[in-house]
Design an enzyme around this catalytic site. Sequence first.
Site, PDB file in Angstrom:
ATOM      1  N   MET A  12     -14.689 -19.361  51.667  1.00 46.83           N
ATOM      2  CA  MET A  12     -13.695 -18.529  50.978  1.00 46.83           C
ATOM      3  C   MET A  12     -14.314 -17.749  49.822  1.00 46.83           C
ATOM      4  O   MET A  12     -13.787 -16.744  49.399  1.00 46.83           O
ATOM      5  CB  MET A  12     -12.565 -19.401  50.438  1.00 46.83           C
ATOM      6  CG  MET A  12     -11.765 -20.129  51.471  1.00 46.83           C
ATOM      7  SD  MET A  12     -10.461 -21.047  50.660  1.00 46.83           S
ATOM      8  CE  MET A  12     -10.174 -22.309  51.844  1.00 46.83           C
ATOM      9  N   GLY A  13     -15.391 -18.237  49.274  1.00 44.45           N
ATOM     10  CA  GLY A  13     -15.977 -17.587  48.116  1.00 44.45           C
ATOM     11  C   GLY A  13     -17.137 -18.404  47.601  1.00 44.45           C
ATOM     12  O   GLY A  13     -17.879 -19.001  48.370  1.00 44.45           O
ATOM     13  N   VAL A  51     -18.663 -20.799  43.919  1.00 49.38           N
ATOM     14  CA  VAL A  51     -18.377 -21.426  42.636  1.00 49.38           C
ATOM     15  C   VAL A  51     -19.540 -21.184  41.687  1.00 49.38           C
ATOM     16  O   VAL A  51     -20.701 -21.385  42.052  1.00 49.38           O
ATOM     17  CB  VAL A  51     -18.136 -22.949  42.797  1.00 49.38           C
ATOM     18  CG1 VAL A  51     -17.868 -23.585  41.435  1.00 49.38           C
ATOM     19  CG2 VAL A  51     -16.966 -23.205  43.734  1.00 49.38           C
ATOM     20  N   LYS A  80     -14.316 -20.529  40.224  1.00 51.61           N
ATOM     21  CA  LYS A  80     -14.310 -20.296  41.663  1.00 51.61           C
ATOM     22  C   LYS A  80     -13.867 -18.872  41.943  1.00 51.61           C
ATOM     23  O   LYS A  80     -12.735 -18.495  41.629  1.00 51.61           O
ATOM     24  CB  LYS A  80     -13.379 -21.278  42.379  1.00 51.61           C
ATOM     25  CG  LYS A  80     -13.450 -21.170  43.893  1.00 51.61           C
ATOM     26  CD  LYS A  80     -12.566 -22.197  44.569  1.00 51.61           C
ATOM     27  CE  LYS A  80     -12.727 -22.166  46.073  1.00 51.61           C
ATOM     28  NZ  LYS A  80     -13.980 -22.748  46.529  1.00 51.61           N
ATOM     29  N   ASP A  92      -5.804 -27.777  53.418  1.00 51.23           N
ATOM     30  CA  ASP A  92      -7.220 -27.622  53.771  1.00 51.23           C
ATOM     31  C   ASP A  92      -8.043 -28.819  53.296  1.00 51.23           C
ATOM     32  O   ASP A  92      -9.114 -28.652  52.718  1.00 51.23           O
ATOM     33  CB  ASP A  92      -7.771 -26.317  53.189  1.00 51.23           C
ATOM     34  CG  ASP A  92      -9.134 -25.943  53.779  1.00 51.23           C
ATOM     35  OD1 ASP A  92      -9.425 -26.379  54.911  1.00 51.23           O
ATOM     36  OD2 ASP A  92      -9.898 -25.224  53.114  1.00 51.23           O
TER      37      ASP A  92
END
Length: 485
Positions: A1-2, A4, A19, A117
Amino acid sequence: MGEVWFGYDKRLDRPIAIKFIRVDRLPDGMPDDELTKRFVRESRITARLEHPGVPAVYDCGTDGDDLYLVMQLINGNPLTDLIAEVDRVPVGWAAAIAAQVCSVLAVAHANSLVHRDLKPANLMLCPDGTVKVLDFGVAAALSPSATKLTATGVVIGTAEYMAPEQTMSGTTSPQTDLYSLGVILHELLAGENQFAAGTPLACMRKHVDEPPRPVRELRPDVPEGLERLILWLLAKRPADRPQSAALVYERLVPFCRDLSPLPGFVDGSAVHPVRMYAAVVGRVAVTATKAPAVEAREPGRRVLGGEDIQRVRREAGALKAESRFRQAAELLVEAVRSIEPTDDRAVELRIELADVLFLAGDYRRAASEFRGLAADLATRRGEDDHLVLRFRLMEANCYAALGDTALALEQMRRLLTDEERFGVDEDRILELRRRIGLLELGAGDRDRAGRTLRDLLPDLERRYGSGHPNVSKVRELLNGLATAR
């Protein structure tokens, strides 16, 4: 998703984690403003989740087109590292990790918050033996449908840990989280994910079609009671799984024995203040006490006038525009208490309150408000009034969000019968039929969902044409049901 980033809060002189979440752009190249609003909303709901097993959320916002969360920095290791480096995770530790996650889920589910999730990468094991659950609300913010496929074919969520109903129809409930926990617990004990496959779609198909493998076939030293619990968690139908995380916690605690230190993960050489604290709190006796009754209205309350009501509505509207739904709800509750129930303006404020509670994710209170509004307006305006029908649907939507699919379906089917009898707009009826089919599919009732969706498809094609997104989605679901047979 990305990704950190490690950061530092200069104002409060502390390390933090930031994040960043990638945001897919819309076809016209513009940022998805609706996604940003949803992200802020979910972040605020998550920030209200107070539990030692959930990292504190300090801030959220946007940096260019990217979304970010500022969070408490956790000193620990993700369970992915534990599974990769420890050949056989001790049974006691596997149970203890899962039990701690259940304690977090019990609080989250009580606040109408489903993780959506859960996976080893989102669970951190700290040196003091505590477990932290990361990324509450992120999956919900990224997409209302957890199985939505982007243009690049990337699944929103993690296919190896998705419950069957999540993969089939995108519906989620507390039992969805419990299924994911069952997958994780099995993996901790067996050392491998039994639903792993070459592609996300292949993983999703295994969750739907393949029966779970008993863990004792791979590891005979696992107690039979723990194996039965895992198989219970991995039931294909949500209704066949445990009713609550609290129940699963109770079943796990007896297996939390022999928690020797885990070198490199859990330190046993030092006295940790958290363990000292927990040891004392754990001895508090539990007694059932009845909460004192609270009067709904305070005697001698001030009755609001017209100007006061307008001021309250303006202030609540401003808070709502900033996604500060909880404050807006508190303001509206006080206003409703300060108006005579027979005043028409009280109904208007109650409508605003119910909508705000729904947006805030407080589905239990929202359901109560919608139910009361529907009953009161049916008496005044008749059962066929459009607001009465809307509030009945919203009440059912609340139950669906809470995971009470059976009650949601019961109310939606009754509503469908009434809307057809009253001759309601066809678009609304078609959408309600589609929603019923999705919920039936999410509940694991494939035969009934298949009948509902097959009957719906020609009506959708006649109304909207074969290329409409809803038509394509229903056809895709029916193809999936046919393949699963």
